[in-house]
Design a protein around this motif. Structure first.
Motif, PDB file in Angstrom:
ATOM      1  N   GLY A 109       0.489  -1.250  -0.244  1.00 41.00           N
ATOM      2  CA  GLY A 109       0.026   0.223   0.021  1.00 41.00           C
ATOM      3  C   GLY A 109       0.772   0.908  -0.234  1.00 41.00           C
ATOM      4  N   ASN A 110       2.516   1.426   0.266  1.00 37.92           N
ATOM      5  CA  ASN A 110       3.069   1.922   0.009  1.00 37.92           C
ATOM      6  C   ASN A 110       4.546   2.177  -0.211  1.00 37.92           C
ATOM      7  N   VAL A 111       4.772   1.318  -1.793  1.00 39.80           N
ATOM      8  CA  VAL A 111       5.279   1.526  -2.354  1.00 39.80           C
ATOM      9  C   VAL A 111       5.844   3.144  -2.696  1.00 39.80           C
ATOM     10  N   PRO A 112       5.533   3.072  -3.232  1.00 40.49           N
ATOM     11  CA  PRO A 112       6.287   5.134  -3.726  1.00 40.49           C
ATOM     12  C   PRO A 112       6.079   6.078  -3.020  1.00 40.49           C
ATOM     13  N   LEU A 113       5.888   5.769  -2.084  1.00 42.97           N
ATOM     14  CA  LEU A 113       6.348   6.091  -0.366  1.00 42.97           C
ATOM     15  C   LEU A 113       7.650   6.050   0.226  1.00 42.97           C
ATOM     16  N   MET A 114       7.611   4.732  -0.686  1.00 45.10           N
ATOM     17  CA  MET A 114       9.043   4.341   0.461  1.00 45.10           C
ATOM     18  C   MET A 114       9.496   4.382   0.073  1.00 45.10           C
TER      19      MET A 114
ATOM     20  N   LEU B 103      -4.775   6.785   1.604  1.00 44.19           N
ATOM     21  CA  LEU B 103      -5.785   7.567   2.610  1.00 44.19           C
ATOM     22  C   LEU B 103      -5.990   6.508   3.175  1.00 44.19           C
ATOM     23  N   GLY B 104      -5.609   5.215   2.932  1.00 46.95           N
ATOM     24  CA  GLY B 104      -6.017   4.374   4.148  1.00 46.95           C
ATOM     25  C   GLY B 104      -7.266   3.664   3.894  1.00 46.95           C
ATOM     26  N   ALA B 105      -8.017   3.656   2.583  1.00 47.68           N
ATOM     27  CA  ALA B 105      -8.887   3.265   2.282  1.00 47.68           C
ATOM     28  C   ALA B 105      -8.421   2.082   1.606  1.00 47.68           C
ATOM     29  N   ILE B 106      -9.676   1.367   0.513  1.00 49.61           N
ATOM     30  CA  ILE B 106      -9.434   0.359  -0.158  1.00 49.61           C
ATOM     31  C   ILE B 106     -10.225   0.605  -0.922  1.00 49.61           C
ATOM     32  N   PRO B 107      -8.946  -0.027  -2.074  1.00 48.41           N
ATOM     33  CA  PRO B 107      -9.926   0.143  -3.443  1.00 48.41           C
ATOM     34  C   PRO B 107     -10.159  -0.878  -3.465  1.00 48.41           C
ATOM     35  N   ALA B 108     -11.061  -1.350  -4.489  1.00 51.27           N
ATOM     36  CA  ALA B 108     -12.576  -2.654  -4.681  1.00 51.27           C
ATOM     37  C   ALA B 108     -11.847  -2.389  -6.332  1.00 51.27           C
ATOM     38  N   LEU B 109     -11.085  -3.340  -6.833  1.00 52.60           N
ATOM     39  CA  LEU B 109     -10.674  -3.283  -8.044  1.00 52.60           C
ATOM     40  C   LEU B 109     -11.058  -4.006  -8.536  1.00 52.60           C
ATOM     41  N   MET B 110     -12.235  -4.340  -9.522  1.00 55.46           N
ATOM     42  CA  MET B 110     -12.747  -4.822 -10.719  1.00 55.46           C
ATOM     43  C   MET B 110     -12.223  -4.422 -12.140  1.00 55.46           C
ATOM     44  N   ASN B 111     -12.017  -6.100 -12.776  1.00 60.51           N
ATOM     45  CA  ASN B 111     -12.164  -6.008 -14.424  1.00 60.51           C
ATOM     46  C   ASN B 111     -13.035  -5.627 -14.598  1.00 60.51           C
TER      47      ASN B 111
ATOM     48  N   PRO C 246      -3.265  17.906  -6.049  1.00 61.25           N
ATOM     49  CA  PRO C 246      -1.400  17.188  -5.262  1.00 61.25           C
ATOM     50  C   PRO C 246      -1.568  17.996  -3.801  1.00 61.25           C
ATOM     51  N   ASP C 247      -1.318  19.389  -4.071  1.00 59.32           N
ATOM     52  CA  ASP C 247      -0.445  20.109  -2.984  1.00 59.32           C
ATOM     53  C   ASP C 247      -1.684  19.882  -1.594  1.00 59.32           C
ATOM     54  N   GLN C 248      -3.138  19.739  -1.816  1.00 63.23           N
ATOM     55  CA  GLN C 248      -4.023  19.657  -0.842  1.00 63.23           C
ATOM     56  C   GLN C 248      -4.117  18.223  -0.200  1.00 63.23           C
ATOM     57  N   ALA C 249      -3.719  17.186  -0.507  1.00 59.76           N
ATOM     58  CA  ALA C 249      -3.958  16.093  -0.865  1.00 59.76           C
ATOM     59  C   ALA C 249      -3.072  15.700   0.727  1.00 59.76           C
ATOM     60  N   PRO C 250      -3.844  15.062   1.095  1.00 61.13           N
ATOM     61  CA  PRO C 250      -3.376  14.663   2.558  1.00 61.13           C
ATOM     62  C   PRO C 250      -2.989  13.904   3.070  1.00 61.13           C
ATOM     63  N   PRO C 251      -1.577  14.142   4.544  1.00 60.61           N
ATOM     64  CA  PRO C 251      -0.409  13.010   4.724  1.00 60.61           C
ATOM     65  C   PRO C 251      -1.108  11.386   4.244  1.00 60.61           C
ATOM     66  N   HIS C 252      -0.139  10.545   3.715  1.00 56.50           N
ATOM     67  CA  HIS C 252       0.112   9.364   3.263  1.00 56.50           C
ATOM     68  C   HIS C 252      -0.420   8.843   4.745  1.00 56.50           C
ATOM     69  N   TYR C 253      -1.750   7.711   4.560  1.00 59.95           N
ATOM     70  CA  TYR C 253      -1.448   7.298   5.737  1.00 59.95           C
ATOM     71  C   TYR C 253      -0.537   5.693   5.911  1.00 59.95           C
ATOM     72  N   ARG C 254      -0.013   5.876   7.279  1.00 59.07           N
ATOM     73  CA  ARG C 254       1.038   4.823   7.911  1.00 59.07           C
ATOM     74  C   ARG C 254       0.362   3.265   8.063  1.00 59.07           C
ATOM     75  N   HIS C 255       0.406   2.454   7.504  1.00 55.93           N
ATOM     76  CA  HIS C 255      -0.167   0.964   7.152  1.00 55.93           C
ATOM     77  C   HIS C 255       0.329   0.154   8.078  1.00 55.93           C
ATOM     78  N   HIS C 256      -0.274  -0.543   8.973  1.00 59.52           N
ATOM     79  CA  HIS C 256      -0.207  -1.363   9.340  1.00 59.52           C
ATOM     80  C   HIS C 256       0.398  -3.329   8.850  1.00 59.52           C
ATOM     81  N   GLY C 257       0.973  -4.114   9.097  1.00 58.83           N
ATOM     82  CA  GLY C 257       0.934  -5.178   8.161  1.00 58.83           C
ATOM     83  C   GLY C 257       0.044  -5.273   8.008  1.00 58.83           C
ATOM     84  N   ASP C 258      -1.382  -5.830   9.023  1.00 60.33           N
ATOM     85  CA  ASP C 258      -2.534  -6.833   8.594  1.00 60.33           C
ATOM     86  C   ASP C 258      -3.552  -5.086   7.715  1.00 60.33           C
ATOM     87  N   ASP C 259      -2.922  -4.543   7.285  1.00 57.84           N
ATOM     88  CA  ASP C 259      -3.946  -3.735   7.214  1.00 57.84           C
ATOM     89  C   ASP C 259      -5.217  -4.023   5.411  1.00 57.84           C
TER      90      ASP C 259
END
Length: 552
Positions: A19-24, A99-107, A157-170
């Protein structure tokens, strides 16, 4: 930071996940301006086939995150994304995870009525559609349509909230099964599970020599699509994601071959259906010399298709003068599924390889595999077919909003993949069928439909594709229908047809041949396929039973 040191740092940092590869990457000092990721469609005014740098990717993701935040989307909110383009899938995947939200990706190939029912079951916070799926607004989705995918990039983009910090189980994504036996099941993936194989294998294995350019023909909305993108970003490879996936429902072979000639990738990722679509073309007429590796996941690829692919492309060999390109490529076959998160098995084929007959190789080091007798719960001996059971850090935690299905798939601490396999004395595994498709013929004889298809394709040259459907009727008897798709120019005269049918029966074996009701030549369009192009055998069997009951 040097790429080798960066890979090691990412592998060792427990915060890094799907969930955070670009940030890391940015936090670990990756080059922000090197070309990284592109798409076959324009992105916010950036032309198709143009590689975005990490800086551009992060900015385009931040714009979408701000747009979603203004719509009230935040932590743990599932958002359905029935969209077609790979760009809309991945950019919104990264934005929602910011945002810490959950994308539900659909074919994007899911029929609209099925998509509407699927979205209702998700009980999501909102839906984003595109022009191809705008008609979903007319359905009861159980959630508001937040807007069109084309609007999401208009955020600030300048007004985007800070990146949510994920826990491994998120949870970081909900993807869905191919729906070959039923309506697609919603599978949830965690921050750690969807990155486990990247950490354990992709960041520790030797980096290929020279520049790496990868072409992903995988469905962007599939777990495999996410994994391939994340591993490319972490390794510093260039990756282009196609929206066309291959498969008879799209006729996309030409699109894929055109993309290979234009993009000149060193590696191509796809599903088994992708290779079947490419194999219908004369590959010797196309310039595929840049391709060193074909990488497959999902279903086991067919020998007949693999041999055509390894005959083209090139690979490096070392001489006294250094690395030299020579003819012939590698095909890396990796058996996996949505629920497995990442393939559990792999085998590499080359020119001259002879370990086929649905051999899927050996398990990855992170995967613990057992072949079980579900009656006794014990492992079966070498050479005997058993149910594949898996323990792996890559496994999806379960099914979204369906705890019953989650627990039903577990057995003695393992996840049951639904595959029937056997292991030989050397430790190689062979896939014979899906458990839902195999038929017990009695007296120790089984009809394994996938294995039959493999052997038909390998032994009857004028058959390009085929499907074997075995059905147990109400009286307990078994009937088998063999549907053949012939190569262009194949002889369809009476003599050739009789000879071909005799070859089919001989290939099936005596016990299975006795059950054959018909051997029929069909068109691609006669096959019922799911969103990813896999044949829906369950649906086709039900249709055949209904026709039989009505005397047709």
């Amino acid at each position: 930071m040097k790429q080798g040191n960066l890979r090691a740092a990412l592998a060792q940092d427990p915060r890094v996940g799907a969930g955070n590869v670009p940030l890391m990457l940015a936090e670990h000092g990756a080059d922000l301006d090197a070309p990284r990721m592109g798409f076959d469609s324009a992105v916010d005014g950036i032309a198709a086939y143009t590689l975005l740098s990490l800086r551009q990717l992060t900015e385009r993701v931040a714009a979408r995150a701000e747009w979603f935040a203004r719509k009230g989307i935040g932590r743990r909110d599932p958002v359905a994304l029935p969209v077609t383009s790979a760009a809309d899938v991945f950019l919104n995947f990264f934005a929602l995870n910011r945002l810490g939200a959950i994308p539900a990706l659909m074919n994007g190939n899911m029929p609209l009525d099925v998509a509407a029912a699927y979205i209702r079951r998700l009980a999501c916070a909102g839906v984003v559609v595109d022009a191809d799926h705008d008609a979903l607004r007319e359905h009861d989705l159980g959630a508001p349509v937040l807007g069109d995918a084309a609007e999401t990039g208009t955020g600030d983009p300048d007004q985007a909230p800070p990146h949510y910090r994920h826990h491994g189980d998120d949870p970081v994504a909900i993807t869905h099964s191919s729906g070959t036996t039923r309506v697609p099941a919603a599978v949830v993936h965690s921050h750690d599970s969807l990155f486990a194989a990247v950490r354990a294998v992709r960041l520790t294995e030797a980096r290929p020599y020279g520049k790496v350019r990868e072409l992903s023909v995988l469905p962007a909305a599939h777990a495999a699509g996410i994994i391939v993108v994340n591993q490319a970003l972490c390794n510093g490879y260039e990756i282009l994601c196609l929206s066309a996936q291959g498969g008879p429902f799209e006729r996309s072979g030409e699109v894929i071959l055109d993309a290979i000639e234009r993009w000149r990738p060193t590696g191509v990722f796809g599903f088994a259906v992708t290779w079947a679509e490419l194999a219908r073309h004369d590959l010797t007429t196309r310039d595929l010399s840049s391709v060193r590796n074909w990488s497959s996941t999902g279903d086991c690829a067919h020998e007949a298709h693999v041999r055509r692919l390894v005959a083209v492309g090139s690979h490096l060999t070392w001489t006294r003068e250094g690395a030299v390109e020579v003819a012939g490529s590698k095909f890396i076959d990796m058996l996996g599924s949505t629920e497995m998160g990442h393939s559990a098995f792999r085998i590499t084929h080359r020119l001259g390889s002879d370990r086929y007959d649905r051999c899927v190789g050996t398990p990855y080091p992170f995967a613990e595999v057992a072949l079980l007798d579900l009656t006794t719960g014990e492992e079966v001996p070498d050479g005997q077919v058993g149910h594949c059971a898996l323990k792996s850090p890559t496994l999806a935690p379960g099914y979204w909003n369906d705890s019953a299905a989650t627990y039903r798939s577990r057995f003695n601490g393992y996840y049951l993949t639904g595959d029937l396999m056997y292991r030989d004395a050397e430790g190689y595994y062979y896939h014979v069928d899906r458990a839902s498709d195999a038929i017990d013929l009695g007296d120790g004889n089984w009809l394994y439909t996938a294995l039959c298809e493999e052997r038909l394709l390998a032994r009857i040259p004028d058959v390009r594709d085929c499907t074997v459907l075995a059905t147990r009727q109400d009286d307990g008897s078994v009937v088998t229908d063999v549907l053949l798709v012939l190569r262009d120019g194949a002889d369809t005269g009476p003599g050739a047809t009789t000879e071909r049918e005799a070859a089919v029966r001989a290939t099936l074996g005596e016990a299975a041949a006795r059950t054959v009701r018909r051997i029929e030549t069909v068109r691609d369009d006669d096959m019922t396929v799911g969103p990813t192009g896999k044949v829906r055998k369950f649906v086709m069997r039900q249709r055949i039973l209904a026709q039989a009951q009505h005397g047709r």
